[in-house]
Design a protein around this motif. Structure first.
Motif, PDB file in Angstrom:
ATOM      1  N   ASP B 134       0.844  -1.153  -0.127  1.00 26.68           N
ATOM      2  CA  ASP B 134       0.165  -0.217  -0.039  1.00 26.68           C
ATOM      3  C   ASP B 134       0.818   1.432  -0.089  1.00 26.68           C
ATOM      4  O   ASP B 134       0.509   2.205   0.462  1.00 26.68           O
ATOM      5  N   ALA B 135       2.132   1.232  -0.388  1.00 26.16           N
ATOM      6  CA  ALA B 135       2.899   2.300  -0.522  1.00 26.16           C
ATOM      7  C   ALA B 135       2.291   3.514  -1.437  1.00 26.16           C
ATOM      8  O   ALA B 135       1.703   3.001  -2.466  1.00 26.16           O
ATOM      9  N   ALA B 136       2.343   4.617  -0.803  1.00 31.68           N
ATOM     10  CA  ALA B 136       1.569   5.781  -1.688  1.00 31.68           C
ATOM     11  C   ALA B 136       2.306   5.930  -3.191  1.00 31.68           C
ATOM     12  O   ALA B 136       1.490   6.172  -4.179  1.00 31.68           O
ATOM     13  N   ALA B 137       3.570   5.824  -3.083  1.00 27.07           N
ATOM     14  CA  ALA B 137       4.221   5.884  -4.340  1.00 27.07           C
ATOM     15  C   ALA B 137       3.738   4.906  -5.499  1.00 27.07           C
ATOM     16  O   ALA B 137       3.888   5.355  -6.583  1.00 27.07           O
ATOM     17  N   ARG B 138       3.260   3.741  -5.130  1.00 29.71           N
ATOM     18  CA  ARG B 138       2.823   2.877  -6.332  1.00 29.71           C
ATOM     19  C   ARG B 138       1.858   3.626  -6.978  1.00 29.71           C
ATOM     20  O   ARG B 138       1.720   3.544  -8.260  1.00 29.71           O
ATOM     21  N   THR B 139       0.541   4.115  -6.451  1.00 36.02           N
ATOM     22  CA  THR B 139      -0.488   4.863  -7.187  1.00 36.02           C
ATOM     23  C   THR B 139       0.116   5.871  -7.803  1.00 36.02           C
ATOM     24  O   THR B 139      -0.454   6.135  -8.982  1.00 36.02           O
TER      25      THR B 139
END
Lengths: 226, 226
Positions: B134-139
């Protein structure tokens, strides 16, 4: 097409489209009757660009207006329009406690940026980069240098040499990818989206890489799924 | 010291300091009398960190609160606190026309991010990077990939391979620079400022490099001072 269809095709709410029309981001449709206008593929395309600048680039409405004005003005050179897009990405300079609109007190308080600014300017001269004296990124870089110095990350702009070597190579690839034979609008769109999106992409990838490296160094015994 | 001296030493306005106290960003001073508190060097140091996160990193107050909570909680590992700082840097996800708070109409509208998200996740697995699901940088990365695809910059996450090789190397240098023997607060401060400031620095340097390369390609006949 009607505004409702424009909304459906672009995925942008009718109220938002009307707002963009009022703010001059989107050119008016062809008036068919009072309160009835006709929109075309150019409107869909422009909405796509506006949304990308706002969502991916995080640009303010004012910055989008400025950027689009440069895109649309055929008398502005590609190089100059590129500069406008680059400035739009720099956070607005000196932010005196934005949440209150107040300014720091005390004329004796340190002005960390003056020395850092001089050093950044010297550093750019040494690298022989051709950039405007008032490019917004100069100030931004000086602010980050001052912060790094304050927190023990080293004391000179040479911290940035590795980043600069790589950035120059990457920027050369990006600029080289652009085909100056295509029509001006497509060229400008592609240049601007590249400017905005590759910057965000690098930021996101960098954070993912930091997480991976931090895991290797500090987190090995914890469970993290790949 | 009194709040007025704290303001002078930190360069932060008294009203702003009071705001930070109310929001819990800054720990209260020692109460000497009603309406009179004593502040110390720890307050100066914390203000310096808060200002750097806001001015250099562009973090919102809410993100600063979250980041500082992780810094201050000794039960949070260095690796996990690092993750909190990284997420704080990612722009808040899906921004539906922030200026109006309205959501796009039309359930038929394209959802560009789903495919891009799957591709980014596959790409990260292929690279064997250990990052939270769920790391924000993925999105964020998926959003930039979708934008690049829309504007003719290529069609796969392999666009990012060069950036990733370099980011991994740079992140290794940054993480390696941190000395885990120093006290936890100093280590956390340095890690977080590094995360924030090197990201901004790379963004600024990249824009300067783009300007230079654009000058070489499109602007040679115009006068630009170095």
């Amino acid at each position: 097409m009607r505004i409702s269809e424009l909304s459906e095709r672009s995925g942008v709410a009718v109220a938002t489209i009307k707002y963009y029309l009022r703010e001059g981001l989107l050119h008016p449709g062809l008036t068919l009757a009072p309160n009835r206008a006709d929109y075309d593929d150019e409107h869909v395309r422009r909405l796509r660009l506006i949304r990308a600048l706002i969502e991916v680039g995080g640009l303010s409405i004012a910055s989008v207006v400025q950027t689009l004005a440069a895109v649309d003005d055929a008398s502005v050179s590609i190089h100059d329009a590129f500069g406008v897009a680059q400035d739009a990405l720099s956070p607005a300079t000196p932010t005196p406690a934005p949440e209150l609109g107040s300014t720091p007190t005390g004329s004796n308080s340190p002005t960390p940026c003056t020395d850092a600014q001089l050093e950044v300017d010297r550093w750019l001269r040494r690298r022989r980069w051709k950039v405007r004296p008032d490019a917004a990124a100069r100030t931004e870089l000086a602010e980050t240098l001052a912060a790094l110095q304050q927190f023990g990350w080293g004391h000179s702009a040479s911290l940035f040499d590795g980043l600069a070597d790589y950035a120059l190579e990457q920027a050369g690839l990006e600029v080289g990818y652009l085909d100056p034979q295509q029509d001006r609008s497509s060229l400008m769109e592609q240049a601007i989206i590249g400017t905005v999106a590759f910057e965000q992409a690098y930021g996101a990838i960098r954070r993912l890489a930091l997480e991976h490296q931090s895991y290797q160094r500090f987190g090995r015994r914890r469970s993290v799924s790949a």
